[in-house]
Design a protein around this motif. Structure first.
Motif, PDB file in Angstrom:
ATOM      1  N   LYS A   1      38.767  51.309  48.676  1.00  0.00           N
ATOM      2  CA  LYS A   1      38.504  51.478  47.243  1.00  0.00           C
ATOM      3  C   LYS A   1      39.191  50.382  46.425  1.00  0.00           C
ATOM      4  CE  LYS A   1      37.846  56.498  47.331  1.00  0.00           C
ATOM      5  NZ  LYS A   1      38.376  57.808  46.869  1.00  0.00           N
ATOM      6  N   THR A   2      40.427  50.053  46.813  1.00  0.00           N
ATOM      7  CA  THR A   2      41.153  48.994  46.108  1.00  0.00           C
ATOM      8  C   THR A   2      40.459  47.648  46.258  1.00  0.00           C
ATOM      9  OG1 THR A   2      43.232  50.167  46.507  1.00  0.00           O
ATOM     10  CG2 THR A   2      43.387  47.851  45.865  1.00  0.00           C
ATOM     11  N   ILE A   3      39.996  47.366  47.485  1.00  0.00           N
ATOM     12  CA  ILE A   3      39.302  46.097  47.736  1.00  0.00           C
ATOM     13  C   ILE A   3      38.005  46.033  46.937  1.00  0.00           C
ATOM     14  CG2 ILE A   3      38.108  44.749  49.504  1.00  0.00           C
ATOM     15  CD1 ILE A   3      40.216  45.719  51.497  1.00  0.00           C
ATOM     16  N   LYS A   4      37.254  47.159  46.925  1.00  0.00           N
ATOM     17  CA  LYS A   4      36.012  47.183  46.162  1.00  0.00           C
ATOM     18  C   LYS A   4      36.275  46.949  44.675  1.00  0.00           C
ATOM     19  CE  LYS A   4      33.224  50.177  49.146  1.00  0.00           C
ATOM     20  NZ  LYS A   4      32.548  51.493  49.250  1.00  0.00           N
ATOM     21  N   TYR A   5      37.314  47.629  44.162  1.00  0.00           N
ATOM     22  CA  TYR A   5      37.641  47.469  42.741  1.00  0.00           C
ATOM     23  C   TYR A   5      38.071  46.040  42.438  1.00  0.00           C
ATOM     24  CZ  TYR A   5      39.785  48.394  38.200  1.00  0.00           C
ATOM     25  OH  TYR A   5      40.112  48.362  36.869  1.00  0.00           O
ATOM     26  N   SER A   6      38.879  45.470  43.339  1.00  0.00           N
ATOM     27  CA  SER A   6      39.311  44.080  43.157  1.00  0.00           C
ATOM     28  C   SER A   6      38.125  43.122  43.195  1.00  0.00           C
ATOM     29  CB  SER A   6      40.322  43.700  44.247  1.00  0.00           C
ATOM     30  OG  SER A   6      41.460  44.520  44.192  1.00  0.00           O
ATOM     31  N   ALA A   7      37.168  43.412  44.095  1.00  0.00           N
ATOM     32  CA  ALA A   7      35.979  42.560  44.183  1.00  0.00           C
ATOM     33  C   ALA A   7      35.162  42.635  42.903  1.00  0.00           C
ATOM     34  CB  ALA A   7      35.126  42.977  45.376  1.00  0.00           C
ATOM     35  N   VAL A   8      35.057  43.850  42.324  1.00  0.00           N
ATOM     36  CA  VAL A   8      34.325  44.010  41.058  1.00  0.00           C
ATOM     37  C   VAL A   8      35.015  43.241  39.947  1.00  0.00           C
ATOM     38  CG1 VAL A   8      33.658  45.686  39.287  1.00  0.00           C
ATOM     39  CG2 VAL A   8      33.284  46.216  41.702  1.00  0.00           C
TER      40      VAL A   8
ATOM     41  N   GLU B   1      34.457  39.560  40.386  1.00  0.00           N
ATOM     42  CA  GLU B   1      33.095  39.174  40.026  1.00  0.00           C
ATOM     43  C   GLU B   1      32.922  39.143  38.510  1.00  0.00           C
ATOM     44  OE1 GLU B   1      29.258  37.942  40.930  1.00  0.00           O
ATOM     45  OE2 GLU B   1      31.057  38.125  42.147  1.00  0.00           O
ATOM     46  N   ARG B   2      33.502  40.130  37.841  1.00  0.00           N
ATOM     47  CA  ARG B   2      33.427  40.134  36.367  1.00  0.00           C
ATOM     48  C   ARG B   2      34.132  38.914  35.785  1.00  0.00           C
ATOM     49  NH1 ARG B   2      35.014  46.442  34.976  1.00  0.00           N
ATOM     50  NH2 ARG B   2      33.066  47.406  35.733  1.00  0.00           N
ATOM     51  N   ASN B   3      35.289  38.605  36.349  1.00  0.00           N
ATOM     52  CA  ASN B   3      36.049  37.453  35.851  1.00  0.00           C
ATOM     53  C   ASN B   3      35.270  36.155  36.063  1.00  0.00           C
ATOM     54  OD1 ASN B   3      38.573  36.211  34.858  1.00  0.00           O
ATOM     55  ND2 ASN B   3      38.677  35.376  36.946  1.00  0.00           N
ATOM     56  N   ARG B   4      34.629  36.039  37.234  1.00  0.00           N
ATOM     57  CA  ARG B   4      33.859  34.823  37.518  1.00  0.00           C
ATOM     58  C   ARG B   4      32.652  34.696  36.594  1.00  0.00           C
ATOM     59  NH1 ARG B   4      29.623  33.238  40.268  1.00  0.00           N
ATOM     60  NH2 ARG B   4      29.059  35.387  40.785  1.00  0.00           N
ATOM     61  N   LEU B   5      31.971  35.844  36.352  1.00  0.00           N
ATOM     62  CA  LEU B   5      30.801  35.816  35.483  1.00  0.00           C
ATOM     63  C   LEU B   5      31.190  35.502  34.042  1.00  0.00           C
ATOM     64  CD1 LEU B   5      27.773  36.269  35.186  1.00  0.00           C
ATOM     65  CD2 LEU B   5      28.216  38.714  34.895  1.00  0.00           C
ATOM     66  N   SER B   6      32.299  36.105  33.583  1.00  0.00           N
ATOM     67  CA  SER B   6      32.735  35.835  32.205  1.00  0.00           C
ATOM     68  C   SER B   6      33.166  34.372  32.046  1.00  0.00           C
ATOM     69  CB  SER B   6      33.885  36.761  31.830  1.00  0.00           C
ATOM     70  OG  SER B   6      35.017  36.525  32.653  1.00  0.00           O
ATOM     71  N   ALA B   7      33.817  33.814  33.068  1.00  0.00           N
ATOM     72  CA  ALA B   7      34.208  32.402  33.009  1.00  0.00           C
ATOM     73  C   ALA B   7      32.988  31.493  32.964  1.00  0.00           C
ATOM     74  CB  ALA B   7      35.073  32.056  34.213  1.00  0.00           C
ATOM     75  N   ARG B   8      31.949  31.842  33.727  1.00  0.00           N
ATOM     76  CA  ARG B   8      30.729  31.033  33.746  1.00  0.00           C
ATOM     77  C   ARG B   8      30.027  31.091  32.398  1.00  0.00           C
ATOM     78  NH1 ARG B   8      25.710  31.570  38.063  1.00  0.00           N
ATOM     79  NH2 ARG B   8      24.432  29.901  37.159  1.00  0.00           N
TER      80      ARG B   8
END
Length: 383
Positions: free
Chosen positions: A182-189, A192-199
């Motif tokens: 669950k922690t890994i999934k949350y970290s992955a989300v 991904e949000r951070n990468r999309l917002s940066a883009r």
């Protein structure tokens, strides 16, 4: 060693009863018999209490166990008293005490051999009557068998306790792994949000910011030079159009492939069944999965969940397989297990739900039972 302690206590009482019966037959004095019985019982109770007090004490080692040494001293004392009295009717008690003494002083692999050898030596010293000899042999054999069974019982109790502790440890590990997942999934989300917002900020934010500056400049130039203002507005419009195109491109690239999304959901269901219920699961696909629409993926996923529940509740299957085959104009989905099938097929609520769900997606549902297991086939037409 509580089981062994209990066995010796019981056999001491049995041996005492046998001795008293034989003493009565040979017309011993009642006072002597009664006094001897009470004395032996008192000592046996003390020995049993001492042995229980040494809870967990191994008979193979007496080092540092003063209670065990006291118990050992009482056994030696009784054996000496019985030898001194020389009354053959006390032989059953002498045998039980002798075997208990051997269990204290010898290793387990020598115990049975020394017990039999000691019994033979005792018969050589005090032969006794034939009836008493037969009784003593019976006491020896049953006592050795009971001790062996008690040791096995102790071993399996310890083994059961260890396995229970291992099971608890494994359950804790599973819970830890679930929390980690669950922690890994949350970290992955979050990543991904951070990468999309940066883009969006780097590629689209600059375009929109520059367009705003151009529009503000055009507003200032509107009264003085309308042509320059128009040029600025055209540039701003072009920048905004490019920004919108970048947004569409980014969303298109970030959107997961439909087939990957649906297929991963099914794989997740099968993996969970494998991990929780030790059900061996197999997932196979063939053909272009992109032809399968979202509605059909949802139907397949729900059917997999329903049939997995059916397998776990009503089948003794050890394996469950899902096969998806995409052809030119249709999709064939097969679900089958290796469970035991007996009697006539009776559709329960689960199988009826699978059939209704398949029909709603313009498909056909077929059920098959044979010696190999239970099988469900869905056929869907695609345009």
């Amino acid at each position: 060693m509580k089981e062994t302690t209990r066995v010796f206590a019981i056999y001491k009482v049995i041996a005492l009863a046998i001795s008293l019966v034989f003493m009565q037959q040979y017309s011993k004095e009642t006072v002597f018999i009664t006094g001897s019985a009470l004395a032996f019982l008192c000592i046996f109770i003390i020995m049993y209490a001492l042995d229980l007090k040494c809870n967990g004490w191994k008979r193979e080692s007496l080092k540092g166990k003063w209670l065990g040494k006291v118990n050992l001293f009482l056994i030696l004392l009784l054996e000496g008293v019985l030898l001194g009295l020389g009354i053959e009717e006390w032989q059953p008690i002498f045998i039980v005490l002798g075997i208990e003494l051997i269990s204290y002083l010898t290793e387990e692999h020598d115990f049975y051999g020394l017990s039999v050898a000691g019994f033979i030596v005792m018969l050589g010293i005090y032969p006794g009557s034939i009836n008493l000899v037969l009784i003593n042999i019976l006491v020896l054999i049953t006592l050795l068998i009971t001790i062996n069974d008690s040791k096995k019982l102790s071993f399996y109790k310890i083994l059961n306790r260890d396995q229970r502790e291992q099971l608890i440890h494994l359950e804790e590990q599973i819970k830890d792994n679930e929390r980690l997942i669950k922690t890994i999934k949350y970290s992955a989300v979050l990543e991904e949000r951070n990468r999309l917002s940066a883009r969006l900020h780097d590629k689209i934010g600059h375009s929109i910011s520059s367009s705003i500056i151009m529009l503000e400049a055009a507003m200032l130039q509107m009264k003085k030079d309308q042509e320059k203002a128009l040029i600025s507005m055209q540039k701003a419009t072009a920048h905004l159009r490019e920004g919108v195109d970048d947004i569409r491109k980014a969303l298109r690239e970030e959107r997961p492939i439909r087939s990957d999304l649906g297929s991963s959901d099914i794989q997740l269901l099968l993996d969970e069944a494998n991990a929780k219920y030790e059900l061996h699961t197999i997932y196979r696909t063939e053909g272009d999965l992109e032809q399968v629409n979202l509605e059909l993926w949802q139907c397949i996923k729900e059917n997999v969940g329903e049939l997995l529940t059916n397998v776990l509740k009503h089948s003794k299957a050890s394996a469950f397989t899902v096969e998806i085959k995409v052809m030119t104009a249709m999709v064939k989905v097969s679900y089958y297990d290796n469970g035991v099938c007996k009697g006539k097929l009776i559709k329960g609520l689960g199988l009826e739900a699978v059939e209704e769900r398949t029909i709603k997606c313009n498909g056909k549902c077929f059920f098959e039972m044979n010696e190999m297991g239970f099988k469900v086939i869905n056929i869907f037409l695609i345009s």
